[in-house]
Design a protein around this motif. Structure first.
Motif, PDB file in Angstrom:
ATOM      1  N   LEU A  15     -43.504   6.325  31.099  1.00 37.93           N
ATOM      2  CA  LEU A  15     -43.120   4.981  31.534  1.00 37.93           C
ATOM      3  C   LEU A  15     -43.880   3.909  30.768  1.00 37.93           C
ATOM      4  CD1 LEU A  15     -41.575   3.132  33.509  1.00 37.93           C
ATOM      5  CD2 LEU A  15     -43.457   3.448  35.126  1.00 37.93           C
ATOM      6  N   LEU A  16     -45.153   4.157  30.510  1.00 35.30           N
ATOM      7  CA  LEU A  16     -45.948   3.196  29.751  1.00 35.30           C
ATOM      8  C   LEU A  16     -45.421   3.039  28.331  1.00 35.30           C
ATOM      9  CD1 LEU A  16     -48.447   1.368  29.646  1.00 35.30           C
ATOM     10  CD2 LEU A  16     -49.773   3.367  28.937  1.00 35.30           C
ATOM     11  N   GLN A  28     -44.929  -5.898  30.750  1.00 39.38           N
ATOM     12  CA  GLN A  28     -45.937  -4.966  30.235  1.00 39.38           C
ATOM     13  C   GLN A  28     -47.286  -5.156  30.928  1.00 39.38           C
ATOM     14  OE1 GLN A  28     -46.282  -5.188  25.980  1.00 39.38           O
ATOM     15  NE2 GLN A  28     -44.091  -4.875  25.616  1.00 39.38           N
ATOM     16  N   ALA A  29     -47.636  -6.391  31.232  1.00 40.07           N
ATOM     17  CA  ALA A  29     -48.921  -6.644  31.893  1.00 40.07           C
ATOM     18  C   ALA A  29     -48.936  -6.044  33.290  1.00 40.07           C
ATOM     19  CB  ALA A  29     -49.177  -8.152  31.944  1.00 40.07           C
ATOM     20  N   TYR A  30     -47.839  -6.226  34.034  1.00 48.92           N
ATOM     21  CA  TYR A  30     -47.776  -5.668  35.393  1.00 48.92           C
ATOM     22  C   TYR A  30     -47.791  -4.131  35.363  1.00 48.92           C
ATOM     23  CZ  TYR A  30     -46.807 -10.251  37.417  1.00 48.92           C
ATOM     24  OH  TYR A  30     -46.907 -11.559  37.841  1.00 48.92           O
ATOM     25  N   VAL A  31     -47.036  -3.569  34.450  1.00 47.64           N
ATOM     26  CA  VAL A  31     -46.985  -2.105  34.367  1.00 47.64           C
ATOM     27  C   VAL A  31     -48.341  -1.542  33.945  1.00 47.64           C
ATOM     28  CG1 VAL A  31     -45.933  -0.160  33.158  1.00 47.64           C
ATOM     29  CG2 VAL A  31     -44.506  -2.054  33.931  1.00 47.64           C
ATOM     30  N   MET A  56     -50.621   1.024  36.025  1.00 43.55           N
ATOM     31  CA  MET A  56     -51.054   2.283  35.424  1.00 43.55           C
ATOM     32  C   MET A  56     -52.564   2.464  35.545  1.00 43.55           C
ATOM     33  SD  MET A  56     -48.675   4.259  34.034  1.00 43.55           S
ATOM     34  CE  MET A  56     -49.630   5.100  32.787  1.00 43.55           C
ATOM     35  N   LEU A  57     -53.329   1.413  35.355  1.00 45.26           N
ATOM     36  CA  LEU A  57     -54.775   1.515  35.477  1.00 45.26           C
ATOM     37  C   LEU A  57     -55.192   1.881  36.894  1.00 45.26           C
ATOM     38  CD1 LEU A  57     -55.933  -1.520  33.280  1.00 45.26           C
ATOM     39  CD2 LEU A  57     -56.058   0.915  32.728  1.00 45.26           C
TER      40      LEU A  57
END
Length: 227
Positions: free
Chosen positions: A145-146, A157-160, A164-165
């Motif tokens: 997904l990343l 991208q920032a939210y994903v 992820m972190l």
């Protein structure tokens, strides 16, 4: 070599008289050789030593000379390969043997497993991991997904990436708990096992991070089963 002259004939006669008077000589070698017992002599085998290839039962034929041209080398390789039907049959046999080995490996037969997967301890660890549902198992889908979010807008991208972190932190904590649980259960079942706790924990974490259908060997227990 020194030759005697004609005038030295008397010296020759004197030397012959001394030799006949003392047959043994100052060293006494002749007397010693005659006084030795016959038993000390080494008895022979009575047969010649066979060659190595004769002793091993091998018969070596003549060695063919090296090919002089590339055309001759290709012709020799083609002759050694045999006919097309023979090559196809040999290839089919190799594929069948490889498929059989893979099937036995996936079934968990210890003889066909990799060295890291062999032994009852590793089989027990795999059963413990396969019997539970782990958050670490989402590692590979989240990584995919990343990669896909790289083609989206920077805001998405920032939210994903942030999500992820957070998931990575939770998965790291779960991996630590899995390692502790696995080591405790292994020590209870196999008290004489000398495996490193770190190696067992890492083996369990790697197994848990894989998608269930892609695990090798295949799971022997279902999710939620007691081990």
């Amino acid at each position: 070599m020194k030759f005697l002259r004609r005038g030295d004939a008397s010296k020759t006669d004197d030397l012959a008289d001394e030799t006949s008077a003392d047959p043994v000589g100052e060293s006494g070698g002749a007397a010693d050789a005659s006084d030795r017992p016959a038993a000390t002599a080494t008895a022979g085998k009575g047969r010649p030593t066979p060659k190595r290839r004769d002793a091993e039962g091998k018969r070596r034929g003549p060695i063919a000379p090296a090919p002089m041209t590339s055309k001759e080398a290709r012709a020799r390789r083609k002759a050694n390969r045999g006919t097309r039907a023979d090559r196809k049959a040999a290839s089919a046999d190799r594929r069948a043997a490889a498929a059989d080995r893979r099937a036995r490996m996936l079934a968990g037969e210890d003889k066909y497993l990799l060295p890291r997967d062999r032994g009852p301890v590793r089989a027990y660890v795999r059963d413990l991991v396969d019997a539970r549902r782990n958050l670490v198992g989402l590692f590979m889908p989240l990584a995919l997904l990343l990669i896909l979010t790289m083609f989206l807008t920077p805001a998405v991208q920032a939210y994903v990436t942030l999500a992820m972190l957070v998931m990575m932190v939770f998965m790291a904590g779960e991996g630590f708990l899995i390692g502790r649980t696995i080591n405790r259960r292994v020590r209870e079942r196999f008290p004489d096992d000398t495996s490193s706790p770190w190696s067992l924990g890492w083996y369990a974490f790697v197994r848990a991070s894989q998608i269930r259908r892609m695990r090798a060997p295949k799971p022997r227990v279902g999710a939620g089963d007691s081990v």
